[in-house]
Design a protein around this motif. Sequence first.
Motif, mmCIF file in Angstrom:
data_model
loop_
_atom_site.group_PDB
_atom_site.id
_atom_site.type_symbol
_atom_site.label_atom_id
_atom_site.label_comp_id
_atom_site.label_asym_id
_atom_site.label_seq_id
_atom_site.Cartn_x
_atom_site.Cartn_y
_atom_site.Cartn_z
ATOM 1 N N UNK A 184 0.826 -1.123 0.100
ATOM 2 C CA UNK A 184 -0.043 -0.208 0.188
ATOM 3 C C UNK A 184 0.662 1.098 0.392
ATOM 4 N N UNK A 185 0.607 2.533 -0.731
ATOM 5 C CA UNK A 185 1.283 2.977 -1.480
ATOM 6 C C UNK A 185 0.132 4.339 -0.812
ATOM 7 N N UNK A 186 0.813 5.547 -0.074
ATOM 8 C CA UNK A 186 0.069 6.082 0.041
ATOM 9 C C UNK A 186 -0.955 6.881 -1.035
ATOM 10 N N UNK A 187 -2.139 8.416 -0.833
ATOM 11 C CA UNK A 187 -2.986 8.067 -1.487
ATOM 12 C C UNK A 187 -2.546 9.625 -2.622
ATOM 13 N N UNK A 188 -2.493 9.783 -3.638
ATOM 14 C CA UNK A 188 -2.458 10.964 -4.148
ATOM 15 C C UNK A 188 -3.561 11.233 -4.886
ATOM 16 N N UNK A 189 -4.035 12.808 -3.779
ATOM 17 C CA UNK A 189 -4.983 13.304 -4.381
ATOM 18 C C UNK A 189 -5.589 14.510 -4.967
ATOM 19 N N UNK A 190 -4.350 14.894 -5.527
ATOM 20 C CA UNK A 190 -4.105 16.492 -5.654
ATOM 21 C C UNK A 190 -4.663 15.735 -6.999
ATOM 22 N N UNK A 191 -5.438 16.860 -7.964
ATOM 23 C CA UNK A 191 -5.930 16.274 -9.201
ATOM 24 C C UNK A 191 -6.024 17.907 -10.351
ATOM 25 N N UNK A 192 -5.301 17.177 -11.478
ATOM 26 C CA UNK A 192 -4.940 18.569 -11.912
ATOM 27 C C UNK A 192 -6.648 19.168 -12.696
ATOM 28 N N UNK A 193 -7.787 19.693 -12.222
ATOM 29 C CA UNK A 193 -8.893 19.462 -12.287
ATOM 30 C C UNK A 193 -10.106 20.535 -12.772
ATOM 31 N N UNK A 194 -10.499 21.032 -13.132
ATOM 32 C CA UNK A 194 -11.298 22.026 -12.735
ATOM 33 C C UNK A 194 -12.868 20.782 -11.792
ATOM 34 N N UNK A 195 -13.690 20.934 -12.285
ATOM 35 C CA UNK A 195 -15.068 20.481 -11.034
ATOM 36 C C UNK A 195 -14.130 19.165 -10.032
ATOM 37 N N UNK A 196 -13.781 19.568 -9.026
ATOM 38 C CA UNK A 196 -13.445 18.858 -7.547
ATOM 39 C C UNK A 196 -13.332 19.843 -6.747
ATOM 40 N N UNK A 197 -13.377 19.806 -5.520
ATOM 41 C CA UNK A 197 -13.023 20.750 -4.473
ATOM 42 C C UNK A 197 -12.041 21.021 -4.101
ATOM 43 N N UNK A 198 -11.720 21.807 -3.855
ATOM 44 C CA UNK A 198 -10.965 22.926 -4.025
ATOM 45 C C UNK A 198 -10.051 22.226 -2.622
ATOM 46 N N UNK A 199 -9.129 22.604 -2.885
ATOM 47 C CA UNK A 199 -8.274 22.047 -1.527
ATOM 48 C C UNK A 199 -7.735 23.011 -1.285
ATOM 49 N N UNK A 200 -8.481 23.435 0.792
ATOM 50 C CA UNK A 200 -8.097 24.401 1.321
ATOM 51 C C UNK A 200 -7.079 24.733 1.392
ATOM 52 N N UNK A 201 -5.462 25.125 0.943
ATOM 53 C CA UNK A 201 -4.089 25.750 1.378
ATOM 54 C C UNK A 201 -3.710 26.849 0.109
#
Length: 859
Positions: free
Chosen positions: A446-463
């Motif tokens: 198991x690897x850590x889960x990469x959750x960044x997506x270079x897409x528009x239609x998703x939840x903005x990462x609050x950073x």
Amino acid sequence: MAYTTHEIHRIEEKWQEIWRQRKIFNAQMDSAKEKYYVLEMFPYPSGKIHMGHVRNYTIADVIARFKMMQGRNVLHPMGFDAFGQPAENAAIKNKVDPAQWTHGCIDQMRQGLKRMGFSYDWDREISTCDASYYRWNQWIFLKMFERGLAYRKASSVNWCGGCETTLANEEVIQGQCWRCKSEVVQRKLDQWYLRITAYNEALLEDLKKLSRWPQRVVTMQENWVGKSHGVNIFFKVKDREDILTVFTTRADTIFGATYIVLAPEHPLVEELVKGTPDEKEIMAFIQKVANESKSLRVCGDKKKEGISTGRHAVNPVNGEVIPIWIADYVLMEYGTGAIMAVPTHDQRDFLFAKEYQLPMRIVIQNPAEPGIKEQDLTYAYEGDGVLVHSAQFSGLSNVRAVEKIGEWMSANPPAWIGETSPDKSQGDLSRRGCHVMGKVSVHWRLRDWLISRQRYWGTPIPMIACDRCGIVPVPEKDLPVVLPENIKITGQGGSPLNYCAEFVNVLCPRCHKSARRETDTMATFFDSSWYYLRYCSACDERQVFDKKEAAYWMPVDQYVGGIEHAILHLLYSRFFTKFFKDLGWVNFDEPFIRLLTQGMVLKDGEVMSKSRGNTVDPDDVIERYGADALRLCILFAAPPEDQLEWSDSAVDGSWKFLNRLWHLVENRYVPASGNMGREAMDQADKDLERARHTAIKKVTEDISEGYKFNTAISSLMILMNEIDRYHNAAGNAMPTGGQTMKQVLLNKAIRTVVLLLSPFTPHICEELWEKMGGCEESIVRVPWPAYDKDALQQDLVQIVVQVNGKLRGRCEVRPQITEEEIKELVLADAKIQGFLQGRPLRRFIYVPGKLANVVVEEG
RNA sequence: GGGCAAGUGGUGGAAUGGCAUACACGCAGGACUUAAAAUCCUGUGGCCGUAAGGCUGUGUGGGUUCGACUCCCACCUUGCCCACCA
């Protein structure tokens, strides 16, 4: 009144409206009542519902309605997994706003679901693309960030050129993007990860609690988490101070290691080859491998390629000096990115050694080929055997040696200690923990889960990225970070949010100087990892979910969905649940107690899909036959877990059955009062009562035990056949409008059919129940009938008589008959005697109520 | 390469150690009808037989058992999942 198409639609609409008005399916927490939470994997709103949805949701709906009738307080919600790429693709193609497109699809889908008459509590509907939902995604992300479970790191990531975004390991299938099937390549990028590996032990251990999940899903998760026990072995690089750590599960073969292989991405590679004569050539090879697509690299049939570093390493167990190679078949992602190669006992190493003429040494004797020489080997022997050429371990079975050698290496210094010069290296090496040969260790797949997506239609990462303060989280009070609308989506040039100045340019929450907002959005699997918790208090604007409500409703008693989510969604959901438990928001470990994975819907032997063009539109079927017939047909055609081959004629059959039921109530149900005791019943009456109770028993057990809806329905068909038979036989005794006891019994049987069938085909059953004088606000409020054991008893049972296991006759006997009595009866039977032909009796077997077998000499 | 699931009439399927093919579709025959549709009744694994009945039969080959679709071993086929995982 005939059961016409027009009539069906009137009835279905009528009852859907009544359910809505009377709020029949609205769930209320009530600690006095036992809850039941039934959930389907919520759909991606792609437009109209398809047969796969119909099947999934019909299965769950039967369970929900059945539990309601059994008196449970049922929560059965529905919502939409509304973020994701198709909306963006539609935006690129048709120039429509993703939000608009998505909401259009949701409306269409909701309408389709309502038409099917599913028992949803629509007041709890959620859409993950609403800020009222995704703000809690952001809140969860912040909580994870606080605890170090969300972090940013630069590393080599899976990149899909087709979707122009990064992908999680779980989203790479055979080296291709799970969605668009493009080749996945590796890219160095700075991305957000979730530390799912912090839970690897729990994710594996708690699988044991999932006894009501399909075994294969549990196995798939087990393999995905992938715990392997082995040894980290420390090889010193000759003439240098570097240590190469290799991981192996086969410590028993350590004396057969004849070379070391590093992954081309191994961090030490560059250092090792620097200044060597072949440096240029080696770096070119590494570059070549780096440019290869993942699917090509990972294909097992591919010829293994490699190159020598010219360097050597020292085997800590015997001081042997062996060459260090670099090869494409060793992956940086697993273990330590370095292996010890044992060509005699590992097929991959064998092929590589043959290709590059590397040495090999047999250290486990193959019992099938004792005394075989290395040069005569045609394959690596990976089986068990006795160790040879392994110093003090020779003669030991390799299975025991795995453990013994691991322990020995963990406790003893390596062979090169004291031999190396200059002396100062020793202290240095010890400091790095290499004062022993190796260390027993555990590696996870198991690897850590990469959750960044270079897409528009998703939840903005609050950073927010600030030049002075670094990466700063958006303060909780500033949530939600709203996804801006009217964005130009071209499908090119990375994340569309990058080009939205008013979104990107913000003030740093810490130093209040200008800073940049994170423009990547979250993978949509984040959204679906906790939605089942949100349903417990879907309208709560103050918190992610209400703890009390969740404590009452959760965990989900029955989850229904496709096998395709066996790893991704289910694993992520389990991870989130464990995280919420650590946060103190829930007090259970696993979100889904029981899981049912429904089979696919096929047409002409192939999966029904838009791309194949072999879809059947549920709407068309409803138009012709109604939702009830569609539901019945899909439930009757196959057990829920099996594949289902769609056939138009099967709907025809279901429709005919519903017609028969309709006319049964119209023509045969005549109000009558009274009660008939068993003593007053003739044989036909008893038979009907037995058929009625048998059906109750069978349907109840079939639904609750194995979700065997197909056989539950068939037992209702049998009861209907019995009712017809009874009516035809009793014709004279049952004058029209008659108040006879026969009519009372007949009515009872008809009412039973309607009740038992109602979870499957709710509209027609509601209508018929009302016609028959039911006055409850809905048939789901009528208690599920119970069966009577006495009524199942038969006065006479049929016994099968066999001679030497072959069917030779039958006899009717009282069920209480003893073995002695039946033996006498059978042996006296003329026909049986004919088969015995006077041979002596060797054995007599009697299975009470079922069968008698006379065993005689063969011949 | 590894793991899992499955293989039964013309079709979907039922039977998890005890009557193989429940239930349904389809098909055939019959009733009703001027006719058709709908509905109802009867039949429907294969082979032999006018019949009664017999033989045979659950992917293939073996085994266990009084008895095997069911359990065990080997193999074949199909589907799904995983896969250079050290």
